[in-house]
Structures are given as structure tokens and as C-alpha cells.
Write an enzyme that holds these catalytic residues in place. Sequence first.
Site, PDB file in Angstrom:
ATOM      1  N   GLU A 160      -4.952  -6.313   4.418  1.00 60.59           N
ATOM      2  CA  GLU A 160      -3.521  -6.031   4.382  1.00 60.59           C
ATOM      3  C   GLU A 160      -3.053  -5.863   2.941  1.00 60.59           C
ATOM      4  O   GLU A 160      -2.278  -4.974   2.623  1.00 60.59           O
ATOM      5  CB  GLU A 160      -2.735  -7.217   4.941  1.00 60.59           C
ATOM      6  CG  GLU A 160      -2.602  -7.305   6.421  1.00 60.59           C
ATOM      7  CD  GLU A 160      -1.829  -8.575   6.762  1.00 60.59           C
ATOM      8  OE1 GLU A 160      -2.444  -9.479   7.351  1.00 60.59           O
ATOM      9  OE2 GLU A 160      -0.640  -8.668   6.396  1.00 60.59           O
ATOM     10  N   ASP A 164      -1.559  -2.390   1.656  1.00 60.38           N
ATOM     11  CA  ASP A 164      -0.187  -2.388   1.148  1.00 60.38           C
ATOM     12  C   ASP A 164      -0.140  -1.691  -0.207  1.00 60.38           C
ATOM     13  O   ASP A 164       0.745  -0.862  -0.471  1.00 60.38           O
ATOM     14  CB  ASP A 164       0.283  -3.839   1.032  1.00 60.38           C
ATOM     15  CG  ASP A 164       1.592  -3.976   0.279  1.00 60.38           C
ATOM     16  OD1 ASP A 164       2.641  -3.694   0.879  1.00 60.38           O
ATOM     17  OD2 ASP A 164       1.559  -4.349  -0.908  1.00 60.38           O
ATOM     18  N   ASN A 189       1.012  -5.316  10.135  1.00 64.34           N
ATOM     19  CA  ASN A 189      -0.127  -5.905   9.421  1.00 64.34           C
ATOM     20  C   ASN A 189      -1.413  -5.146   9.717  1.00 64.34           C
ATOM     21  O   ASN A 189      -2.227  -4.895   8.824  1.00 64.34           O
ATOM     22  CB  ASN A 189      -0.300  -7.379   9.810  1.00 64.34           C
ATOM     23  CG  ASN A 189       0.861  -8.233   9.315  1.00 64.34           C
ATOM     24  OD1 ASN A 189       1.621  -7.804   8.440  1.00 64.34           O
ATOM     25  ND2 ASN A 189       1.019  -9.422   9.870  1.00 64.34           N
ATOM     26  N   GLU A 245      -1.427  -1.823   7.869  1.00 64.86           N
ATOM     27  CA  GLU A 245      -1.798  -2.003   6.458  1.00 64.86           C
ATOM     28  C   GLU A 245      -3.302  -2.234   6.321  1.00 64.86           C
ATOM     29  O   GLU A 245      -3.963  -1.657   5.453  1.00 64.86           O
ATOM     30  CB  GLU A 245      -1.059  -3.199   5.851  1.00 64.86           C
ATOM     31  CG  GLU A 245       0.413  -2.948   5.603  1.00 64.86           C
ATOM     32  CD  GLU A 245       1.123  -4.155   5.006  1.00 64.86           C
ATOM     33  OE1 GLU A 245       2.119  -3.976   4.305  1.00 64.86           O
ATOM     34  OE2 GLU A 245       0.679  -5.311   5.258  1.00 64.86           O
TER      35      GLU A 245
END
Lengths: 246, 246
Positions: free
Chosen positions: A61, A65, A130, A133
Site C-alpha cells: 500500500e 500510494d 487499500n 494501492e
Amino acid sequence: MKNIRNILNSRFKRNGNFFIQLTEILGFKPKKIKVYSTAFTHRSMNIKDGKGNAVNYERLEFLGDAMLSSVIASHLYLEVPSGDEGYLTKMRSKIVSREHLNELGRDLNLIDLVESKIPSGQFGDNIHGNLFEALVGAIFLDRGYKYCEKFIFKRVIIPYVDIETLEGKVISYKSLLIEWCQKEKKTFRYNVYEDTGNDEVRHFSVKLSIDDKVIAKARATSKKKAEEKASKRAFFAFQKRMSKMI
Amino acid sequence: MKNIRNILNSRFKRNGNFFIQLTEILGFKPKKIKVYSTAFTHRSMNIKDGKGNAVNYERLEFLGDAMLSSVIASHLYLEVPSGDEGYLTKMRSKIVSREHLNELGRDLNLIDLVESKIPSGQFGDNIHGNLFEALVGAIFLDRGYKYCEKFIFKRVIIPYVDIETLEGKVISYKSLLIEWCQKEKKTFRYNVYEDTGNDEVRHFSVKLSIDDKVIAKARATSKKKAEEKASKRAFFAFQKRMSKMI
């Protein structure tokens, strides 16, 4: 423990369901399938690698991101030459908002691929974002920045990133859609029905047809919300043509 | 207006000073030199492009910041498999801290390349870091992610990113250095002298020699600080050999 290994091993098969579903989502064949397996492993599985490091999607994640932020940053930089630093920062945070990432993950049904010991009904909304990502992070590790960029273009920028919309110039997608249909002499119909299913709260589903063809579907807690959601989806489907109206 | 154009035009020359200094900093030949020119144009120059958009390095800071975050994220992800999301986030923010970016920009003397109407003595500390970010953004636009990654490895990760140090395991570089010299049977000398120059505050410079060879220099507002700074630089010069001590 043997059970977990079996699950994971079945994922590595190149003709398995995981591989097929994943290829469809990605739009290309994954190479390092193990990385994607991690991207869909929930911490509740409690898996560790040979050195005792936790194997689940949380670290991915972090990576995904960062990649999302970069790709969106370079897109906005090139797309909006008049926007200053503050504008670019604000626009990016709208695009990668928690709510938006959840929507992206939900639309791709990523939760279907998760291995977890928690029943999927017990996850909060954020699991969708989540997983999205983590998937982006896995793409980066598997194929590098260029593929990551392509995926984000296909799944985020093309369908969802419309600068006019982000700047709040569109107030209602339903009215925009109706106006467009009238101008283009097209018929439209919102077919709304109650669709609560197993949810605790009442839900409605809607099918939006243009010229008798179903263009978009949506589901929400009110008829109005469901119609707006379906109109927004139709807007993005017809983006280029309709955005001339704004 | 003519004057500004002349300044900018002189930058585009492939044998000009700007091009030569830039090539040295980058370690490769820039292609889209106009982008680098923007990366070193301060807003006080008040330059606009044909469409009236401001031309200065502020938008490139946004882009460079995103690229730095991604490259550092992927490095940490691969380098520290035991670190969870929280750890990775914390480590990255240490590496790309304002203070650290200022140090990086200052070490490369980026301020020497700036075109500005403000005398360079009047800039705050942050201009060094801002220019560093803008330069990274320009590299991305000129050569793409791979070159950006290479530059960040060369200028940030290799010389400065030592996980042990970031985790705070090194308390004093001077004591680490002395310990290492004793173990390796090397002589060392800190040659400190006052070097206030035109500064308002008293300054000291130090030359650190190992086996009678000057290894690192530093300048700071106290003898102790200057020695620590020089020791840190020596540490990074000998990183691989010395880090076995930690």
C-alpha cells in the site's frame, strides 16, 4: 499451515483463477505472480516469509500510494500548465482521496481476490482503496514505472479524472445527462427498483438506458443517489462527447 | 523584457556556462534544456509563457517532490523487508525532510544557477531544498523515471541514506570515526580554525585528515559542530567499511 501453503501454491498456477482474473484486471499478463499474491493477502492470514517478515499487502500500500501520487502529479503538471503548486496539490488530493480509491477498488471487485481469515462482510470500506494501492505497488515491482503509469491511466485517469469535474464545475450529472440527451435527440430512462438484499439499510438499484440500451448501473441508499451515480458513470463513458457541454 | 529574454537565450546555448555546470551536477547531458532553465528561474523574474502562464520553478517542485517520494519509497521497500508501513513512512520522511533537502541543494551549490531579481543573500534556507526538488522534476520531464531514479540514487541514496543512521543508532560520528581509526590502526587529525568570513556569526572550519590525507571538510558555528559534520562526511565516504562497526 499446510492449508495456507496450498492456497498460496494454487495462486502461482498460470492457468488458475487468480491468474485469469488478475490478467483481466491488469490488461496484461503478470510476471512476478508472487508479488500479486502478497497484494491480495490480508494480515489475518498471519503469513511470514523465511526470515520471519510478515507477508501481507500493507507494505505494498505504501509503495502503491507513492506511485499513484507520482503518476497523477506528472499528469496534472502536463495537463494544467496554468495551475500553480497549490492548485496541483489540491487536485491531486481530490483524485487520490480515500473515498475515490475505495470506489476504484470496489469497481474492480478486488475484494473477491483477497485471502483472509476475516469474513469479507466484516471489512470496512477502506479495504477497497487499500487493495487498489497495493495492486499498484505490485505492478511497479513486477513491471516498473511505465506499466504502473499505463495502468493508472487506464483505470484512474481516463475514466475518472476530468479537470472540470474536479474543479466542481459539474453540479449534477443527472441534469447534465438529460440536457445532453435532449440536445442529441436521444431517449433516456432511469429504471429504479428496491434492491436491499442482505444489507441492513434499504438500498436501490438503477439501470440507466439511452436509446433503449443499458449504459450504466448503480446502487445506493436512495433513489436520487443511485440515479446520480449512474449518471456520473454514463458521463465518464461518454466523456469526450458530453464534456463539450460544460 | 528584452533583458530577460537575453538571459534565457544565453542558457540555451550548448556550450554556455549553465549547460556545463548543469551537466556536471546531473552526471549526464541534459536534452530539454528549457525545462532546466525553468527549474532555476525564480518567481521574482516574473516570466510568462505565450499563454500567460507563470514560468518559474514552483510547479517543478511539486513534481520533483512526488518523484523523490516514489524513488525513496521503492528503495526502502526493497531494502528493509522487515519494516512495516509505519516504519517505511517514518524513514522516508526523515530522508526527504526539509532540512535534508536543503543540505542536498546547498551541497550542489544550486543557488549559483538561479536567475532572480532578489539578491541571493536574501533567500531563506528553503531555497536550496526547493531548487533540489525542482531539479528532480526537470530530470523527470527531460529523461523520465529511470534517469530520475539514477540521479536520486547518486545524489541522495548512496551518499546519505544509511538505514542504521536514520534509525538513530549512530549517536556521534566523531566517536564512530575515532573508534574505526583505532581499530584499523590509522592516524587521524581534526585541524580546526576560525573562519567567520563575511558572516555575522562566528564560524569555524575543520579539515579532517586520516593517515595525513584530507578526507573531509566542514564549516559550522562551533568547533564541535564542525568536527561532527566532517566526521559524518568521512563516514559516508567510507560508508561500507565503517558501517560494519555499527
